[in-house]
Design a protein around this motif. Structure first.
Motif, short mmCIF file in Angstrom:
data_model
loop_
_atom_site.label_atom_id
_atom_site.label_comp_id
_atom_site.label_asym_id
_atom_site.label_seq_id
_atom_site.Cartn_x
_atom_site.Cartn_y
_atom_site.Cartn_z
N GLY A 25 -8.75 8.10 0.61
CA GLY A 25 -7.66 8.01 1.55
C GLY A 25 -6.95 6.83 1.03
N LYS A 26 -6.18 6.50 2.09
CA LYS A 26 -5.16 5.43 2.13
C LYS A 26 -5.69 4.08 2.87
N TRP A 27 -5.95 3.05 2.05
CA TRP A 27 -6.02 1.70 2.58
C TRP A 27 -4.95 1.02 2.91
N VAL A 28 -5.00 0.11 4.37
CA VAL A 28 -3.69 -0.54 4.43
C VAL A 28 -4.16 -1.90 5.14
N TYR A 284 -8.17 2.38 7.36
CA TYR A 284 -8.31 3.47 6.22
C TYR A 284 -7.87 4.53 6.94
N CYS A 285 -6.79 5.17 6.32
CA CYS A 285 -6.31 6.52 6.75
C CYS A 285 -6.65 7.66 6.00
N LYS A 288 -1.95 11.16 5.70
CA LYS A 288 -0.55 10.31 6.06
C LYS A 288 -0.21 10.21 7.30
N CYS A 291 -0.61 7.13 9.67
CA CYS A 291 -0.97 6.00 8.97
C CYS A 291 0.03 4.80 9.07
#
Length: 312
Positions: A25-28, A284-285, A288, A291
């Protein structure tokens, strides 16, 4: 609320033989509190408002809450002065504890902080963590007679219901709770005193252990059938994970650039609060949708600290 008793017939072990899948997934990165030497987030709402703590330049620990992008963090302290916020509900109720004295508390949306007490008004110890949509939180305290930890749920700064498990244990705790009242947490086994993940769904308790882990702790859950936690591998490294309750599968989470990842609360958009001891905090998303953005300086100014891991 009545006491919840988990019968022995309801206990089962859900141990997965395969290795965990790695997350994609996506880390921000989170924006650190201004002037802090360390910022950790533990809880997150469906609107991406977070709760956690930070260490100021003098080494003092404070509680904090605010939008994930760092635009309006609010600092607060309990009476004992080492404040750690753990859970947050959509209406702004926050749970946590004093990490020095182990006194649990709940903070109202208006900012009033009260020590959590039992049904007789006696202050409890240890900590309170995840809240559900009805402002019910999961927690634990020590039994005055045995000294062992027991799990309970509470509301409005009061214990409302204890729960017990027939899995042999040297103590157990609640850490996350969903809208249906299902609970995640941990228990200590009787042979090694190591932690195992605990899942209680419709009154049925299960052991949730990451394969080949030294210990497993469940920390959060949402209303989508997902739970979160952390585990230690055979080499001593600590990783986070997502557990899908329906399929009984694990997904391993390792924050970018970090040697130690601790995973905490998860909201209903499947956005997860993550802290580390060396590169700051993240979300952690899984998708989308929902997020959040981390702010202009989040990616280029990670927080570095040598703090010990937070108490599970």
């Amino acid at each position: 609320m009545r006491k919840i008793l988990i019968s022995s017939a309801a206990v089962s072990a859900l141990l997965i033989a395969a290795s965990p899948v790695y997350a994609a997934g996506k880390w921000v990165a989170a924006v650190p509190v201004s002037g802090s030497t360390a910022t950790s987030i533990f809880g997150i709402t469906n609107q991406n408002v977070v709760a956690g703590d930070y260490i100021d330049a003098s080494g003092v620990q404070h509680g904090m809450t605010g939008p994930f992008d760092g635009s309006a963090y609010k600092s607060f302290d309990d009476s004992d002065g080492t404040t750690q916020a753990r859970g947050i509900a959509d209406d702004g109720n926050v749970t946590g504890f004093d990490s020095g004295t182990l006194v649990p508390w709940e903070r109202s949306p208006k900012g009033k902080l009260k020590t959590i007490v039992d049904k007789k008004g006696k202050p409890l110890n240890q900590l309170a963590q995840g809240l559900n949509s009805s402002d019910v939180f999961a927690a634990n305290s020590d039994d005055a007679k045995t000294g062992l930890s027991y799990g309970y749920t509470g509301k409005s700064s009061k214990l409302t219901s204890t729960f017990s498990i027939s899995i042999a244990n040297n103590g157990f705790a609640g850490r996350g709770i969903d809208a249906a009242g299902d609970i995640v947490g941990w228990y200590l086994d009787t042979s090694t005193n190591l932690q195992h993940g605990l899942l209680i769904v419709k009154g049925k308790a299960s052991t949730i252990d990451v394969p080949n882990a030294t210990y497993t702790v469940m920390e959060g859950m949402n209303d989508n059938g997902l739970a979160t936690g952390q585990f230690e591998d055979a080499s001593g490294a600590i990783h986070g994970f997502i557990y899908t309750i329906k399929t009984k599968k694990f997904t391993q989470l390792d924050a970018p650039g970090s040697a130690l990842t601790q995973v905490w609360g998860i909201n209903n958009n499947n956005v997860i609060a993550v802290s580390t001891t060396d590169v700051g905090s993240f979300v952690y998303c899984m998708t989308k949708k929902g997020c959040p953005k981390g702010g202009a300086d989040a990616a280029v100014h990670p927080v570095h600290t040598h703090m010990a891991p937070a108490k599970p």
